[in-house]
Design a protein around this motif. Structure first.
Motif, PDB file in Angstrom:
ATOM      1  N   GLU A 111      40.919  41.860  41.924  1.00 55.12           N
ATOM      2  CA  GLU A 111      42.187  42.245  42.540  1.00 55.12           C
ATOM      3  C   GLU A 111      42.754  41.114  43.381  1.00 55.12           C
ATOM      4  O   GLU A 111      42.021  40.240  43.853  1.00 55.12           O
ATOM      5  N   ILE A 112      44.064  41.204  43.574  1.00 55.47           N
ATOM      6  CA  ILE A 112      44.771  40.253  44.440  1.00 55.47           C
ATOM      7  C   ILE A 112      45.854  41.029  45.191  1.00 55.47           C
ATOM      8  O   ILE A 112      46.403  42.005  44.654  1.00 55.47           O
ATOM      9  N   HIS A 113      46.140  40.629  46.404  1.00 54.43           N
ATOM     10  CA  HIS A 113      47.227  41.264  47.143  1.00 54.43           C
ATOM     11  C   HIS A 113      48.563  41.012  46.442  1.00 54.43           C
ATOM     12  O   HIS A 113      48.810  39.909  45.945  1.00 54.43           O
ATOM     13  N   THR A 114      49.423  42.026  46.443  1.00 55.53           N
ATOM     14  CA  THR A 114      50.715  41.905  45.745  1.00 55.53           C
ATOM     15  C   THR A 114      51.641  40.876  46.402  1.00 55.53           C
ATOM     16  O   THR A 114      52.599  40.428  45.780  1.00 55.53           O
ATOM     17  N   ASP A 115      51.347  40.509  47.663  1.00 60.75           N
ATOM     18  CA  ASP A 115      52.178  39.499  48.323  1.00 60.75           C
ATOM     19  C   ASP A 115      51.428  38.175  48.515  1.00 60.75           C
ATOM     20  O   ASP A 115      51.733  37.406  49.416  1.00 60.75           O
ATOM     21  N   ALA A 116      50.445  37.931  47.640  1.00 63.82           N
ATOM     22  CA  ALA A 116      49.625  36.715  47.792  1.00 63.82           C
ATOM     23  C   ALA A 116      50.450  35.438  47.667  1.00 63.82           C
ATOM     24  O   ALA A 116      50.166  34.447  48.350  1.00 63.82           O
ATOM     25  N   PHE A 117      51.433  35.449  46.775  1.00 66.38           N
ATOM     26  CA  PHE A 117      52.244  34.245  46.539  1.00 66.38           C
ATOM     27  C   PHE A 117      53.729  34.572  46.626  1.00 66.38           C
ATOM     28  O   PHE A 117      54.141  35.691  46.348  1.00 66.38           O
ATOM     29  N   ARG A 118      54.516  33.547  46.907  1.00 66.26           N
ATOM     30  CA  ARG A 118      55.974  33.654  46.816  1.00 66.26           C
ATOM     31  C   ARG A 118      56.435  32.965  45.536  1.00 66.26           C
ATOM     32  O   ARG A 118      55.778  32.027  45.056  1.00 66.26           O
ATOM     33  N   SER A 171      48.300  46.557  49.311  1.00 64.09           N
ATOM     34  CA  SER A 171      48.504  46.919  47.908  1.00 64.09           C
ATOM     35  C   SER A 171      48.068  45.744  47.017  1.00 64.09           C
ATOM     36  O   SER A 171      48.198  44.576  47.411  1.00 64.09           O
ATOM     37  N   THR A 172      47.540  46.080  45.848  1.00 60.31           N
ATOM     38  CA  THR A 172      46.930  45.046  44.999  1.00 60.31           C
ATOM     39  C   THR A 172      47.376  45.171  43.550  1.00 60.31           C
ATOM     40  O   THR A 172      47.776  46.242  43.095  1.00 60.31           O
ATOM     41  N   TYR A 173      47.290  44.054  42.836  1.00 58.57           N
ATOM     42  CA  TYR A 173      47.297  44.054  41.379  1.00 58.57           C
ATOM     43  C   TYR A 173      45.846  43.942  40.929  1.00 58.57           C
ATOM     44  O   TYR A 173      45.030  43.310  41.603  1.00 58.57           O
ATOM     45  N   ARG A 174      45.553  44.546  39.761  1.00 57.97           N
ATOM     46  CA  ARG A 174      44.172  44.547  39.271  1.00 57.97           C
ATOM     47  C   ARG A 174      44.118  44.065  37.833  1.00 57.97           C
ATOM     48  O   ARG A 174      45.022  44.332  37.039  1.00 57.97           O
TER      49      ARG A 174
END
Ligand code: AMP
Length: 172
Positions: free
Chosen positions: A103-110, A87-90
């Motif tokens: 886009e970036i993965h929704t769990d890319a960072f904590r 899942s991604t944010y855009r």
């Protein structure tokens, strides 16, 4: 940094007439130049407790991953739409004609992580400004600095990132 500057090749009228394209291939294929570039950024951020170095597609990945390794940080990718499988944010942004997205993965960072954003060239700044919004609007992280191998100063890309911290090794 003279030999690094010399290892960047300018290709006129690529990919279209009027563009002076900065080709980093000779730099990447020269072990001393590549090592010197990554070493420079690793030294710069040695005390900065960086958790993640995120690269912007596609040449940003090359630097982001090597720098992340040197800093013992993780790395992640900001990509063109449809490339990331989870899942991604855009974030959409304007081009000279039309729009594009990243886009970036929704769990890319904590939450609370300290981030570096890396791309090879800061041109108009449109892409990296979109990357900044993408990260800031979706994650509770601290962007330590926006890093570039080179900035094309005549295009004023840095103003698109104001007042965020920006650093480029080379300036044209
Ligand atoms: P920007 O205009 O800053 O949004 O740049 C868009 C993307 O194209 C960035 O990832 C840059 O690395 C790349 N780019 C823009 N202009 C050049 C150039 N003259 N040479 C090489 N790459 C470029």
């Amino acid at each position: 940094m003279k030999n690094i500057e010399e290892a960047v090749r300018t290709i006129m009228d690529f990919p279209k007439p009027g563009i002076a394209f900065k080709d980093i291939s000779p730099l990447l294929s020269d072990p001393d130049c590549f090592h010197q570039v990554i070493g420079h950024f690793a030294k710069r951020h040695a005390g900065n407790r960086v958790n993640m170095v995120i690269g912007i597609e596609a040449r940003g990945f090359v630097f982001a991953s090597a720098l992340a390794y040197a800093l013992r940080a993780g790395t992640a990718m900001i990509r063109k739409p449809g490339k990331l499988p989870f899942s991604t944010y855009r974030q959409a942004y304007d081009l000279e004609y039309g729009t594009d997205s990243i886009e970036i993965h929704t769990d890319a960072f904590r939450p609370g992580q300290r981030i570096l954003v890396f791309d090879d060239v800061l041109a108009t700044g449109g892409t990296v400004a979109a990357a900044a919004h993408l990260i800031e609007e979706n994650f509770n992280v601290e962007i330590v600095e926006f890093n570039f191998l080179m900035a094309l100063d005549a295009l004023n890309g840095q103003t698109r990132l104001d007042p965020r911290p920006v650093y480029s090794l080379l300036h044209y």
